[in-house]
Enzyme design. Structure first.
Site, mmCIF file in Angstrom:
data_model
loop_
_atom_site.group_PDB
_atom_site.id
_atom_site.type_symbol
_atom_site.label_atom_id
_atom_site.label_comp_id
_atom_site.label_asym_id
_atom_site.label_seq_id
_atom_site.Cartn_x
_atom_site.Cartn_y
_atom_site.Cartn_z
ATOM 1 N N ASP A 9 0.872 -1.169 0.000
ATOM 2 C CA ASP A 9 0.000 0.000 0.000
ATOM 3 C C ASP A 9 0.912 1.223 0.000
ATOM 4 O O ASP A 9 2.128 1.098 0.171
ATOM 5 C CB ASP A 9 -0.893 -0.009 1.262
ATOM 6 C CG ASP A 9 -1.816 1.200 1.316
ATOM 7 O OD1 ASP A 9 -2.471 1.484 0.296
ATOM 8 O OD2 ASP A 9 -1.865 1.879 2.349
ATOM 9 N N SER A 10 0.307 2.400 -0.155
ATOM 10 C CA SER A 10 1.103 3.626 -0.093
ATOM 11 C C SER A 10 1.592 3.898 1.335
ATOM 12 O O SER A 10 2.574 4.608 1.521
ATOM 13 C CB SER A 10 0.250 4.805 -0.565
ATOM 14 O OG SER A 10 -0.903 4.908 0.245
ATOM 15 N N TYR A 41 -1.147 8.086 -2.887
ATOM 16 C CA TYR A 41 -1.219 7.728 -4.303
ATOM 17 C C TYR A 41 -2.454 8.342 -4.972
ATOM 18 O O TYR A 41 -2.480 8.549 -6.176
ATOM 19 C CB TYR A 41 -1.373 6.213 -4.463
ATOM 20 C CG TYR A 41 -0.142 5.353 -4.279
ATOM 21 C CD1 TYR A 41 1.111 5.896 -3.976
ATOM 22 C CD2 TYR A 41 -0.251 3.965 -4.430
ATOM 23 C CE1 TYR A 41 2.215 5.065 -3.811
ATOM 24 C CE2 TYR A 41 0.849 3.140 -4.281
ATOM 25 C CZ TYR A 41 2.079 3.684 -3.963
ATOM 26 O OH TYR A 41 3.155 2.862 -3.819
ATOM 27 N N GLY A 42 -3.479 8.553 -4.178
ATOM 28 C CA GLY A 42 -4.806 8.824 -4.723
ATOM 29 C C GLY A 42 -4.974 10.099 -5.512
ATOM 30 O O GLY A 42 -5.958 10.272 -6.219
ATOM 31 N N CYS A 72 -3.943 -1.942 -2.106
ATOM 32 C CA CYS A 72 -4.181 -0.535 -2.415
ATOM 33 C C CYS A 72 -5.168 -0.476 -3.577
ATOM 34 O O CYS A 72 -4.884 -0.977 -4.669
ATOM 35 C CB CYS A 72 -2.855 0.113 -2.807
ATOM 36 S SG CYS A 72 -3.063 1.718 -3.565
ATOM 37 N N ASN A 73 -6.328 0.112 -3.330
ATOM 38 C CA ASN A 73 -7.366 0.179 -4.380
ATOM 39 C C ASN A 73 -6.944 1.049 -5.552
ATOM 40 O O ASN A 73 -7.349 0.807 -6.688
ATOM 41 C CB ASN A 73 -8.647 0.754 -3.789
ATOM 42 C CG ASN A 73 -9.299 -0.175 -2.812
ATOM 43 O OD1 ASN A 73 -10.129 -0.980 -3.173
ATOM 44 N ND2 ASN A 73 -8.919 -0.075 -1.540
ATOM 45 N N THR A 74 -6.146 2.084 -5.257
ATOM 46 C CA THR A 74 -5.733 2.985 -6.331
ATOM 47 C C THR A 74 -4.881 2.216 -7.348
ATOM 48 O O THR A 74 -5.057 2.359 -8.564
ATOM 49 C CB THR A 74 -4.959 4.180 -5.732
ATOM 50 O OG1 THR A 74 -5.768 4.766 -4.704
ATOM 51 C CG2 THR A 74 -4.636 5.218 -6.763
ATOM 52 N N GLU A 147 -3.175 9.395 7.641
ATOM 53 C CA GLU A 147 -1.717 9.219 7.775
ATOM 54 C C GLU A 147 -1.156 10.162 8.852
ATOM 55 O O GLU A 147 -0.162 9.848 9.491
ATOM 56 C CB GLU A 147 -1.020 9.467 6.427
ATOM 57 C CG GLU A 147 -1.206 8.340 5.417
ATOM 58 C CD GLU A 147 -0.357 7.098 5.721
ATOM 59 O OE1 GLU A 147 0.653 7.202 6.429
ATOM 60 O OE2 GLU A 147 -0.739 6.001 5.240
ATOM 61 N N CYS A 179 -11.021 2.305 -0.378
ATOM 62 C CA CYS A 179 -9.610 2.662 -0.167
ATOM 63 C C CYS A 179 -9.221 1.929 1.105
ATOM 64 O O CYS A 179 -9.980 1.952 2.095
ATOM 65 C CB CYS A 179 -9.465 4.170 0.009
ATOM 66 S SG CYS A 179 -7.841 4.655 0.671
ATOM 67 N N HIS A 181 -7.299 2.536 3.404
ATOM 68 C CA HIS A 181 -7.197 3.353 4.617
ATOM 69 C C HIS A 181 -8.560 3.506 5.327
ATOM 70 O O HIS A 181 -8.606 3.734 6.527
ATOM 71 C CB HIS A 181 -6.697 4.766 4.279
ATOM 72 C CG HIS A 181 -5.221 4.878 4.031
ATOM 73 N ND1 HIS A 181 -4.611 4.423 2.884
ATOM 74 C CD2 HIS A 181 -4.229 5.416 4.798
ATOM 75 C CE1 HIS A 181 -3.311 4.688 2.944
ATOM 76 N NE2 HIS A 181 -3.056 5.279 4.090
#
Ligand code: DGL
Length: 267
Positions: A9-10, A41-42, A72-74, A147, A179, A181
């Site tokens: 993931d990011s 990333y989004g 990570c969905n992005t 974050e 997402c 997160h």
């Protein structure tokens, strides 16, 4: 036989995926990569997300993982094919796993701007359940706040109301946390969303899909969360990441700082 799963993931969003994987598959060995140097990333362009995905897939191959979980969905939305092309090992994503969890006919998706504008959720869900109506809502403020550790802040609450209102006005029956997160916000979102509307965490579907590689677990729900078989790596700020992990996972792991630049195994 799967020896070790690579999961990325990011940043800390992948914890929510790791959590579901460990809950279901217990003592599985994982290598977690948080690309903290480039979070979020989004808000990035598709071309950059695809380059990053390629770099990460190569890095995982050098680390000898036997499957990759795109936590990570992005990346799922814009670069799943890139990861598949680089790594000739099983690649498991969140979006098709989520689509299989949907039974309702009006679906809301909260996601990063990149995911929402890609229409990846809409396309997957409509392909899986033709006739379903999907509303995607970009939530650009969420990841930076999460974050920064501001999960219970007034700002989160204000943005949550702003992002959920169009979905609730559209009459959705289910909201997908698109997402990785966002499951960290689940308690706050649940306070805003009426009780009859279901919240879906795609990581549950991903952990179920892993049964094909790891076998169907005989018992589930490892509690407390066990990360003893997981190695954590980041691309910047390992101390900060370890502190976030301690807060969210309840255990302070060792975190290695790594470079994703191509290694000799490919050149
Ligand atoms: N957690 C990731 C996702 O599922 C990335 C979020 C971000 O870095 O913007 O999309």
């Amino acid at each position: 036989m799967i020896a070790r799963l690579g999961l990325f993931d990011s940043g800390i969003g992948g914890f929510t995926v790791l959590n579901k994987v460990v809950e279901r598959h217990g003592d599985v060995h994982c290598l977690y990569l948080g690309d903290t140097a480039r979070v979020p990333y989004g808000e990035k362009q598709a071309s950059e997300i695809r380059l990053i995905a390629k770099e990460i897939a190569h890095w995982f191959l050098c680390e000898d993982v036997s499957a990759i979980l795109v936590a990570c969905n992005t990346t799922n939305s814009l670069a799943f094919d890139v990861v598949q092309k680089v790594a000739n090992i099983p690649i498991i994503g969140l979006i098709n796993a989520a689509a299989e969890l949907i039974t309702e006919s009006k679906v809301g998706v909260l996601a990063t701007s990149a995911t929402a504008s890609s229409n990846a959720y809409k396309n997957q869900i409509e392909a899986f359940r033709p006739g379903t109506i999907v509303f995607e809502q970009a939530c650009p403020a969420f990841v930076p706040l999460i974050e920064a550790g501001q999960m219970c802040s007034n700002s989160i609450n204000r943005f949550a109301v702003e992002y959920l209102t169009p979905l609730l006005d559209a009459g959705v029956e289910v909201v997908v946390l698109g997402c990785s997160h966002y499951p960290l916000l689940q308690p706050f979102l649940q306070e805003i969303i009426p009780k009859h509307i279901r919240l879906v965490d795609p990581a549950i579907g991903l952990a179920q899909k892993l049964d094909r590689l790891l076998g169907t677990p005989k018992t589930t729900l490892q509690s407390p969360f066990s990360i003893s078989n997981t190695r954590f790596c980041v691309t910047s700020n390992p101390i900060d990441f370890a502190a976030k992990a301690a807060h969210l996972l309840g255990v302070c792991p060792e975190v290695d700082l790594v470079s994703l630049r191509p290694k000799a195994c490919f050149f």
